[in-house]
Motif scaffolding. Structure first.
Motif, PDB file in Angstrom:
ATOM      1  N   ARG A 177       7.987  -1.870  -1.403  1.00 51.70           N
ATOM      2  CA  ARG A 177       9.232  -1.126  -1.211  1.00 51.70           C
ATOM      3  C   ARG A 177       9.081  -0.091  -0.097  1.00 51.70           C
ATOM      4  N   GLY A 178       7.928   0.586  -0.050  1.00 52.37           N
ATOM      5  CA  GLY A 178       7.708   1.579   0.985  1.00 52.37           C
ATOM      6  C   GLY A 178       7.734   0.974   2.370  1.00 52.37           C
ATOM      7  N   ALA A 179       7.143  -0.203   2.526  1.00 55.55           N
ATOM      8  CA  ALA A 179       7.180  -0.873   3.825  1.00 55.55           C
ATOM      9  C   ALA A 179       8.617  -1.190   4.222  1.00 55.55           C
ATOM     10  N   PRO A 185       8.445  -5.516   7.197  1.00 56.12           N
ATOM     11  CA  PRO A 185       8.291  -6.508   6.126  1.00 56.12           C
ATOM     12  C   PRO A 185       6.834  -6.591   5.679  1.00 56.12           C
ATOM     13  N   ALA A 186       6.618  -6.597   4.374  1.00 58.82           N
ATOM     14  CA  ALA A 186       5.275  -6.695   3.811  1.00 58.82           C
ATOM     15  C   ALA A 186       5.208  -7.899   2.885  1.00 58.82           C
ATOM     16  N   VAL A 187       4.010  -8.412   2.693  1.00 57.97           N
ATOM     17  CA  VAL A 187       3.776  -9.595   1.870  1.00 57.97           C
ATOM     18  C   VAL A 187       2.826  -9.223   0.748  1.00 57.97           C
ATOM     19  N   GLY A 193      -8.262 -10.834  -9.614  1.00 59.23           N
ATOM     20  CA  GLY A 193      -8.404  -9.480 -10.138  1.00 59.23           C
ATOM     21  C   GLY A 193      -7.800  -8.399  -9.283  1.00 59.23           C
ATOM     22  N   CYS A 194      -6.999  -8.775  -8.269  1.00 66.30           N
ATOM     23  CA  CYS A 194      -6.410  -7.757  -7.416  1.00 66.30           C
ATOM     24  C   CYS A 194      -5.143  -8.303  -6.766  1.00 66.30           C
ATOM     25  N   PHE A 195      -4.490  -7.423  -6.019  1.00 64.78           N
ATOM     26  CA  PHE A 195      -3.311  -7.802  -5.248  1.00 64.78           C
ATOM     27  C   PHE A 195      -3.568  -7.426  -3.797  1.00 64.78           C
ATOM     28  N   LEU A 196      -3.136  -8.265  -2.884  1.00 65.79           N
ATOM     29  CA  LEU A 196      -3.263  -7.986  -1.463  1.00 65.79           C
ATOM     30  C   LEU A 196      -1.868  -7.737  -0.894  1.00 65.79           C
ATOM     31  N   GLY A 202       0.559  -6.122  15.267  1.00 66.11           N
ATOM     32  CA  GLY A 202       1.549  -5.851  16.295  1.00 66.11           C
ATOM     33  C   GLY A 202       2.412  -4.656  15.939  1.00 66.11           C
ATOM     34  N   PRO A 203       3.708  -4.714  16.225  1.00 64.56           N
ATOM     35  CA  PRO A 203       4.593  -3.571  15.969  1.00 64.56           C
ATOM     36  C   PRO A 203       4.641  -3.148  14.508  1.00 64.56           C
ATOM     37  N   ASP A 204       4.568  -4.118  13.570  1.00 57.93           N
ATOM     38  CA  ASP A 204       4.614  -3.760  12.147  1.00 57.93           C
ATOM     39  C   ASP A 204       3.388  -2.937  11.756  1.00 57.93           C
ATOM     40  N   ARG A 205       2.238  -3.396  12.166  1.00 60.47           N
ATOM     41  CA  ARG A 205       1.003  -2.656  11.884  1.00 60.47           C
ATOM     42  C   ARG A 205       1.042  -1.263  12.500  1.00 60.47           C
TER      43      ARG A 205
END
Length: 229
Positions: A177-179, A185-187, A193-196, A202-205
Protein backbone atom coordinates in the motif's frame (compact mmCIF):
# COMPACT_ATOMS: atom_id res chain seq x y z
CA UNK A 1 -30.25 1.49 49.32
CA UNK A 2 -27.21 3.72 49.29
CA UNK A 3 -24.87 2.93 46.46
CA UNK A 4 -21.29 1.88 47.07
CA UNK A 5 -19.07 4.67 45.71
CA UNK A 6 -16.09 2.33 45.69
CA UNK A 7 -17.80 0.27 43.00
CA UNK A 8 -20.16 2.62 41.16
CA UNK A 9 -17.90 5.66 40.94
CA UNK A 10 -14.75 3.82 39.93
CA UNK A 11 -13.47 5.38 36.67
CA UNK A 12 -13.49 2.99 33.78
CA UNK A 13 -10.66 2.93 31.28
CA UNK A 14 -11.66 3.83 27.70
CA UNK A 15 -12.41 0.93 25.39
CA UNK A 16 -9.68 2.14 23.04
CA UNK A 17 -6.67 4.31 23.87
CA UNK A 18 -6.84 7.95 22.73
CA UNK A 19 -5.24 8.58 19.34
CA UNK A 20 -1.63 9.70 19.22
CA UNK A 21 -0.87 13.22 18.12
CA UNK A 22 0.76 13.58 14.72
CA UNK A 23 4.27 14.09 16.01
CA UNK A 24 4.15 11.04 18.25
CA UNK A 25 2.41 8.91 15.63
CA UNK A 26 5.07 9.52 12.99
CA UNK A 27 7.85 8.35 15.30
CA UNK A 28 5.90 5.51 16.90
CA UNK A 29 4.72 4.10 13.56
CA UNK A 30 8.23 4.07 12.10
CA UNK A 31 9.64 2.48 15.26
CA UNK A 32 6.92 -0.17 15.23
CA UNK A 33 7.74 -0.99 11.60
CA UNK A 34 11.40 -1.39 12.54
CA UNK A 35 10.31 -3.67 15.34
CA UNK A 36 8.23 -5.84 13.00
CA UNK A 37 11.26 -6.38 10.77
CA UNK A 38 13.10 -8.15 13.57
CA UNK A 39 12.80 -10.99 16.04
CA UNK A 40 12.89 -10.36 19.81
CA UNK A 41 16.36 -10.52 21.43
CA UNK A 42 17.60 -14.07 21.96
CA UNK A 43 17.06 -14.05 25.73
CA UNK A 44 13.49 -12.76 25.32
CA UNK A 45 12.25 -14.97 22.47
CA UNK A 46 8.97 -16.69 23.08
CA UNK A 47 6.27 -17.73 20.66
CA UNK A 48 3.73 -16.14 22.98
CA UNK A 49 5.48 -12.76 23.24
CA UNK A 50 4.39 -10.12 20.66
CA UNK A 51 7.31 -7.97 19.41
CA UNK A 52 6.01 -4.80 21.10
CA UNK A 53 5.92 -6.55 24.49
CA UNK A 54 9.51 -7.80 24.36
CA UNK A 55 11.93 -5.76 26.51
CA UNK A 56 14.21 -5.02 23.60
CA UNK A 57 15.09 -5.55 19.97
CA UNK A 58 18.07 -6.84 17.96
CA UNK A 59 19.42 -5.46 14.70
CA UNK A 60 22.23 -6.77 12.53
CA UNK A 61 22.89 -3.31 11.10
CA UNK A 62 24.16 -0.34 13.06
CA UNK A 63 22.20 2.22 11.02
CA UNK A 64 18.93 0.44 11.87
CA UNK A 65 19.82 0.43 15.57
CA UNK A 66 20.79 4.10 15.50
CA UNK A 67 17.52 5.02 13.78
CA UNK A 68 15.55 3.13 16.42
CA UNK A 69 17.49 4.91 19.15
CA UNK A 70 16.72 8.26 17.54
CA UNK A 71 13.00 7.52 17.30
CA UNK A 72 12.75 6.23 20.87
CA UNK A 73 14.67 9.26 22.17
CA UNK A 74 12.07 11.52 20.54
CA UNK A 75 9.41 9.42 22.26
CA UNK A 76 11.17 9.92 25.63
CA UNK A 77 11.99 6.22 25.96
CA UNK A 78 15.58 5.55 27.07
CA UNK A 79 17.41 2.47 25.82
CA UNK A 80 20.65 0.65 26.48
CA UNK A 81 22.66 -0.15 23.35
CA UNK A 82 24.80 -3.29 23.46
CA UNK A 83 27.03 -4.51 20.62
CA UNK A 84 28.06 -8.16 20.32
CA UNK A 85 30.59 -9.40 17.78
CA UNK A 86 30.30 -12.97 16.55
CA UNK A 87 31.44 -15.29 13.82
CA UNK A 88 34.78 -16.89 13.06
CA UNK A 89 35.86 -16.46 9.47
CA UNK A 90 33.12 -13.95 8.75
CA UNK A 91 32.66 -11.48 11.59
CA UNK A 92 29.33 -9.80 12.23
CA UNK A 93 27.79 -7.45 14.78
CA UNK A 94 24.49 -7.70 16.65
CA UNK A 95 23.09 -4.48 18.07
CA UNK A 96 20.74 -4.98 21.03
CA UNK A 97 18.55 -2.19 22.37
CA UNK A 98 17.08 -2.75 25.85
CA UNK A 99 14.30 -0.67 27.40
CA UNK A 100 14.57 -0.16 31.20
CA UNK A 101 11.85 -2.00 33.17
CA UNK A 102 10.17 1.22 34.33
CA UNK A 103 9.66 2.35 30.70
CA UNK A 104 8.56 -0.95 29.14
CA UNK A 105 4.85 -0.32 29.70
CA UNK A 106 5.00 3.01 27.86
CA UNK A 107 7.19 1.48 25.17
CA UNK A 108 4.75 -1.35 24.53
CA UNK A 109 1.73 0.95 24.44
CA UNK A 110 3.38 3.37 22.02
CA UNK A 111 4.52 0.60 19.69
CA UNK A 112 1.05 -0.95 19.61
CA UNK A 113 -0.78 2.37 19.22
CA UNK A 114 1.70 3.65 16.63
CA UNK A 115 1.36 0.52 14.53
CA UNK A 116 -2.44 0.25 14.54
CA UNK A 117 -3.12 3.96 14.10
CA UNK A 118 -0.47 4.37 11.38
CA UNK A 119 -1.63 1.22 9.62
CA UNK A 120 -5.24 2.45 9.70
CA UNK A 121 -4.29 5.84 8.25
CA UNK A 122 -2.17 4.26 5.52
CA UNK A 123 -4.64 1.53 4.54
CA UNK A 124 -7.69 3.72 5.04
CA UNK A 125 -8.53 4.19 1.39
CA UNK A 126 -7.54 6.21 -1.68
CA UNK A 127 -5.52 9.33 -1.08
CA UNK A 128 -7.20 11.09 -4.02
CA UNK A 129 -9.91 13.49 -2.90
CA UNK A 130 -8.29 14.26 0.44
CA UNK A 131 -6.60 17.54 1.33
CA UNK A 132 -3.02 18.20 0.17
CA UNK A 133 -1.85 18.20 3.80
CA UNK A 134 -3.49 14.82 4.37
CA UNK A 135 -1.90 13.38 1.24
CA UNK A 136 1.52 14.58 2.37
CA UNK A 137 1.00 12.99 5.78
CA UNK A 138 -0.03 9.61 4.36
CA UNK A 139 2.94 9.76 1.98
CA UNK A 140 5.24 10.25 4.96
CA UNK A 141 3.78 7.19 6.67
CA UNK A 142 4.40 5.22 3.47
CA UNK A 143 7.98 6.47 3.31
CA UNK A 144 8.51 5.60 7.00
CA UNK A 145 7.37 2.01 6.40
CA UNK A 146 9.74 1.58 3.47
CA UNK A 147 12.61 3.24 5.33
CA UNK A 148 12.17 0.76 8.17
CA UNK A 149 12.05 -2.22 5.84
CA UNK A 150 15.14 -1.13 3.92
CA UNK A 151 17.06 -0.55 7.15
CA UNK A 152 16.03 -3.61 9.13
CA UNK A 153 14.46 -6.08 6.68
CA UNK A 154 16.32 -8.59 4.56
CA UNK A 155 17.40 -6.67 1.49
CA UNK A 156 16.95 -8.59 -1.75
CA UNK A 157 18.74 -6.61 -4.45
CA UNK A 158 19.00 -7.90 -7.99
CA UNK A 159 19.80 -6.21 -11.27
CA UNK A 160 16.13 -5.81 -12.13
CA UNK A 161 14.52 -5.27 -8.69
CA UNK A 162 14.88 -3.77 -5.24
CA UNK A 163 13.21 -5.99 -2.66
CA UNK A 164 12.97 -6.78 1.03
CA UNK A 165 12.26 -10.10 2.74
CA UNK A 166 9.85 -9.99 5.68
CA UNK A 167 8.23 -12.56 7.94
CA UNK A 168 5.42 -10.19 8.98
CA UNK A 169 2.44 -10.48 6.63
CA UNK A 170 0.83 -7.24 7.83
CA UNK A 171 3.99 -5.22 7.29
CA UNK A 172 4.25 -6.68 3.79
CA UNK A 173 0.72 -5.44 3.08
CA UNK A 174 1.63 -2.01 4.45
CA UNK A 175 4.62 -1.86 2.09
CA UNK A 176 2.47 -2.75 -0.91
CA UNK A 177 0.00 0.00 0.00
CA UNK A 178 2.84 2.40 0.82
CA UNK A 179 4.41 1.88 -2.59
CA UNK A 180 1.06 2.64 -4.24
CA UNK A 181 0.78 5.87 -2.21
CA UNK A 182 4.24 6.80 -3.51
CA UNK A 183 3.07 6.07 -7.08
CA UNK A 184 5.24 2.97 -7.38
CA UNK A 185 3.85 -0.47 -8.28
CA UNK A 186 5.13 -3.19 -5.95
CA UNK A 187 4.93 -6.98 -6.16
CA UNK A 188 4.36 -9.39 -3.28
CA UNK A 189 5.70 -12.93 -3.63
CA UNK A 190 5.42 -15.53 -0.88
CA UNK A 191 8.59 -17.44 -0.13
CA UNK A 192 9.70 -20.16 2.25
CA UNK A 193 8.82 -18.73 5.64
CA UNK A 194 8.84 -15.16 4.38
CA UNK A 195 7.38 -12.64 1.96
CA UNK A 196 9.31 -10.78 -0.71
CA UNK A 197 8.11 -7.27 -1.54
CA UNK A 198 9.87 -5.74 -4.54
CA UNK A 199 9.79 -2.82 -6.96
CA UNK A 200 11.33 -2.64 -10.41
CA UNK A 201 14.75 -1.21 -11.05
CA UNK A 202 14.94 2.24 -12.63
CA UNK A 203 12.56 5.10 -11.78
CA UNK A 204 10.51 2.97 -9.35
CA UNK A 205 13.56 1.98 -7.34
CA UNK A 206 14.89 5.55 -7.31
CA UNK A 207 11.55 6.93 -6.14
CA UNK A 208 11.39 4.48 -3.23
CA UNK A 209 14.99 5.16 -2.20
CA UNK A 210 14.49 8.92 -2.43
CA UNK A 211 11.25 8.81 -0.42
CA UNK A 212 12.77 6.55 2.23
CA UNK A 213 15.93 8.61 2.74
CA UNK A 214 16.37 10.09 6.20
CA UNK A 215 15.26 13.69 6.48
CA UNK A 216 15.68 16.32 9.20
CA UNK A 217 13.41 15.55 12.14
CA UNK A 218 9.95 17.05 11.96
CA UNK A 219 10.53 19.37 9.04
CA UNK A 220 7.14 19.04 7.37
CA UNK A 221 3.68 20.27 8.34
CA UNK A 222 1.01 17.87 9.52
CA UNK A 223 -2.69 18.03 8.58
CA UNK A 224 -3.29 19.89 11.85
CA UNK A 225 -0.68 22.49 11.14
CA UNK A 226 2.00 20.93 13.34
CA UNK A 227 5.44 19.89 12.10
CA UNK A 228 6.07 16.16 11.69
CA UNK A 229 9.18 14.15 11.08
Amino acid sequence: MARDPALLDRPRPPATPPPLDWLTLGDAFEASCLLRCTAPPTSARSSATPPAQAPGVEFNREDAAQRMRQLLARLDIPVTHEVTVGGLRRRYEVHRLWVPPEHRGTYGRLMDAGWWQGRRDLLGGPVLGTSPARRRWVSRLAAAAWRSALLAGGRHVRRHILGVRLTDRELAAVLIRGAAVLDVPAVLRPGTGCFLVSVADGPDRERILHSASLEPARAAVSPRGRPVC
